[in-house]
Design a protein around this motif. Structure first.
Motif, PDB file in Angstrom:
ATOM      1  N   LEU A 137      17.054  12.047  37.472  1.00  0.00           N
ATOM      2  CA  LEU A 137      17.858  10.972  37.823  1.00  0.00           C
ATOM      3  C   LEU A 137      17.283   9.122  37.272  1.00  0.00           C
ATOM      4  CD1 LEU A 137      19.420  11.965  41.169  1.00  0.00           C
ATOM      5  CD2 LEU A 137      20.187  12.195  38.970  1.00  0.00           C
ATOM      6  N   GLU A 138      16.014   9.163  37.478  1.00  0.00           N
ATOM      7  CA  GLU A 138      15.349   8.114  37.160  1.00  0.00           C
ATOM      8  C   GLU A 138      14.538   8.087  35.916  1.00  0.00           C
ATOM      9  OE1 GLU A 138      12.759   6.643  40.264  1.00  0.00           O
ATOM     10  OE2 GLU A 138      14.623   6.995  41.718  1.00  0.00           O
ATOM     11  N   GLY A 139      14.716   9.477  35.282  1.00  0.00           N
ATOM     12  CA  GLY A 139      14.203   9.271  33.989  1.00  0.00           C
ATOM     13  C   GLY A 139      12.838   9.174  33.609  1.00  0.00           C
ATOM     14  N   TYR A 140      11.981   9.628  34.731  1.00  0.00           N
ATOM     15  CA  TYR A 140      10.708   9.564  34.317  1.00  0.00           C
ATOM     16  C   TYR A 140      10.166  10.737  33.688  1.00  0.00           C
ATOM     17  CZ  TYR A 140       9.759   5.542  37.538  1.00  0.00           C
ATOM     18  OH  TYR A 140       9.685   4.348  38.055  1.00  0.00           O
ATOM     19  N   SER A 141       9.028  10.778  32.842  1.00  0.00           N
ATOM     20  CA  SER A 141       8.744  11.970  32.200  1.00  0.00           C
ATOM     21  C   SER A 141       7.862  12.775  33.262  1.00  0.00           C
ATOM     22  CB  SER A 141       7.886  11.731  30.908  1.00  0.00           C
ATOM     23  OG  SER A 141       6.565  11.224  31.340  1.00  0.00           O
ATOM     24  N   LYS A 142       7.420  14.008  32.866  1.00  0.00           N
ATOM     25  CA  LYS A 142       6.712  14.948  33.589  1.00  0.00           C
ATOM     26  C   LYS A 142       5.380  14.330  33.709  1.00  0.00           C
ATOM     27  CE  LYS A 142       9.436  18.766  32.510  1.00  0.00           C
ATOM     28  NZ  LYS A 142       9.979  19.629  31.566  1.00  0.00           N
ATOM     29  N   THR A 143       4.851  13.790  32.686  1.00  0.00           N
ATOM     30  CA  THR A 143       3.668  12.962  32.437  1.00  0.00           C
ATOM     31  C   THR A 143       3.353  11.906  33.502  1.00  0.00           C
ATOM     32  OG1 THR A 143       3.474  13.811  30.271  1.00  0.00           O
ATOM     33  CG2 THR A 143       1.646  12.245  30.888  1.00  0.00           C
ATOM     34  N   GLU A 144       4.504  11.006  33.563  1.00  0.00           N
ATOM     35  CA  GLU A 144       4.541   9.852  34.373  1.00  0.00           C
ATOM     36  C   GLU A 144       4.382  10.189  35.837  1.00  0.00           C
ATOM     37  OE1 GLU A 144       6.656   6.685  31.336  1.00  0.00           O
ATOM     38  OE2 GLU A 144       8.060   8.153  32.516  1.00  0.00           O
ATOM     39  N   GLN A 196       9.943  18.891  46.165  1.00  0.00           N
ATOM     40  CA  GLN A 196      10.996  19.337  44.881  1.00  0.00           C
ATOM     41  C   GLN A 196      12.000  18.318  44.714  1.00  0.00           C
ATOM     42  OE1 GLN A 196      11.967  23.193  45.905  1.00  0.00           O
ATOM     43  NE2 GLN A 196      10.258  24.096  44.741  1.00  0.00           N
ATOM     44  N   GLN A 197      12.788  17.811  45.853  1.00  0.00           N
ATOM     45  CA  GLN A 197      13.536  16.776  45.539  1.00  0.00           C
ATOM     46  C   GLN A 197      13.275  15.528  45.076  1.00  0.00           C
ATOM     47  OE1 GLN A 197      15.671  16.111  49.582  1.00  0.00           O
ATOM     48  NE2 GLN A 197      15.914  18.335  50.042  1.00  0.00           N
ATOM     49  N   GLU A 198      12.024  14.954  45.751  1.00  0.00           N
ATOM     50  CA  GLU A 198      11.647  13.746  45.079  1.00  0.00           C
ATOM     51  C   GLU A 198      11.215  13.848  43.316  1.00  0.00           C
ATOM     52  OE1 GLU A 198       8.285  12.701  47.325  1.00  0.00           O
ATOM     53  OE2 GLU A 198       9.413  12.516  49.098  1.00  0.00           O
ATOM     54  N   ILE A 199      10.680  14.955  43.211  1.00  0.00           N
ATOM     55  CA  ILE A 199      10.271  15.198  41.763  1.00  0.00           C
ATOM     56  C   ILE A 199      11.733  15.420  40.790  1.00  0.00           C
ATOM     57  CG2 ILE A 199       9.329  16.668  40.230  1.00  0.00           C
ATOM     58  CD1 ILE A 199       6.875  16.896  42.247  1.00  0.00           C
ATOM     59  N   LEU A 200      12.486  16.140  41.302  1.00  0.00           N
ATOM     60  CA  LEU A 200      13.764  16.224  40.659  1.00  0.00           C
ATOM     61  C   LEU A 200      14.434  14.892  40.142  1.00  0.00           C
ATOM     62  CD1 LEU A 200      15.471  19.346  41.984  1.00  0.00           C
ATOM     63  CD2 LEU A 200      14.365  19.250  39.828  1.00  0.00           C
ATOM     64  N   ILE A 201      14.633  14.092  41.409  1.00  0.00           N
ATOM     65  CA  ILE A 201      15.266  12.721  41.384  1.00  0.00           C
ATOM     66  C   ILE A 201      14.514  11.967  40.270  1.00  0.00           C
ATOM     67  CG2 ILE A 201      15.596  10.623  42.738  1.00  0.00           C
ATOM     68  CD1 ILE A 201      16.390  12.643  45.025  1.00  0.00           C
ATOM     69  N   LEU A 202      13.167  11.908  40.412  1.00  0.00           N
ATOM     70  CA  LEU A 202      12.219  11.067  39.527  1.00  0.00           C
ATOM     71  C   LEU A 202      12.655  11.499  38.165  1.00  0.00           C
ATOM     72  CD1 LEU A 202       8.891  10.594  41.543  1.00  0.00           C
ATOM     73  CD2 LEU A 202      10.373   8.864  40.812  1.00  0.00           C
ATOM     74  N   HIS A 203      12.559  12.766  37.741  1.00  0.00           N
ATOM     75  CA  HIS A 203      12.757  13.229  36.482  1.00  0.00           C
ATOM     76  C   HIS A 203      14.146  13.248  35.895  1.00  0.00           C
ATOM     77  CE1 HIS A 203      11.571  15.319  32.880  1.00  0.00           C
ATOM     78  NE2 HIS A 203      12.573  16.429  33.104  1.00  0.00           N
TER      79      HIS A 203
END
Length: 150
Positions: free
Chosen positions: A116-123, A107-114
Motif C-alpha cells: 500500500l505504501e510502496g516501500y521495497s523489501k530492502t527498504e 505481517q499486516q504492517e509489512i504488507l501495508i508498507l510494501h
C-alpha cells in the motif's frame, strides 16, 4: 565536409557503438577516433560529449512519451473516470481489510508498507533492522495465510 562515423565507446555500463553524425572528414582524426589503442585527452572529451548528448536525447525522448498527472486539469478527469461503482470499491476494501486481519500484526504492517505504501523489501528490511530475506518470508507467509482463507 562532415560524414557520420561509428566508434567503439566504453559507456558507463558496457561497450557500445557510438554513432557520431558530424564527425570531421579529416582522415587522421577519424583513424585516431576508431583506434582503441590511441589514448588522448581530446579523444576522451570528444567521445564523452557525444555519449552525454546521446543520453540526453534519449532522456528527452522518454519525457516526450510520458506525461505527469500534474499536467492534467480537472476537465481532463473525464478521460480517467473509473467504471467501478463506489460501493464495489468500498466492499473490495472491506474484503481486503478482513483478509489482512487474518495475518499477524507484524505481517499486516509489512504488507501495508510494501503493497500500500510502496516501500521495497530492502527498504522495509533497513527500517526494521532485519535481513531482506526475513521480509520476503514474512510476506510469503502472509500471502499463504490469505490464500488459505479465500
Amino acid at each position: 565536409m562532415q560524414r557520420p562515423l561509428t566508434v567503439k565507446y566504453q559507456g558507463k555500463r558496457k561497450e557500445i557503438n557510438l554513432f557520431i553524425e558530424d564527425c570531421p572528414d579529416d582522415i587522421e582524426i577519424r583513424t585516431q577516433l576508431q583506434d582503441p589503442n590511441y589514448k588522448a585527452d581530446w579523444k576522451t572529451a570528444y567521445l564523452d560529449s557525444h555519449y552525454e548528448e546521446r543520453l540526453n536525447n534519449q532522456k528527452e525522448s522518454r519525457e516526450d512519451r510520458h506525461s505527469s498527472l500534474e499536467s492534467f486539469t480537472y476537465e481532463d478527469a473525464k478521460y480517467f473516470s473509473s467504471r467501478c461503482n463506489p460501493h464495489e470499491i468500498l466492499e473490495e476494501k472491506e474484503r481486503i481489510n478482513s483478509l489482512i486481519s487474518l495475518c499477524t500484526e507484524n505481517q499486516q504492517e509489512i504488507l501495508i508498507l510494501h503493497y500500500l505504501e510502496g516501500y521495497s523489501k530492502t527498504e522495509i528490511a533497513k527500517m526494521r533492522g532485519v535481513d531482506e530475506s526475513a521480509i520476503r518470508r514474512t510476506i510469503n507467509r502472509a500471502i499463504a495465510t490469505i490464500k488459505r482463507n479465500l
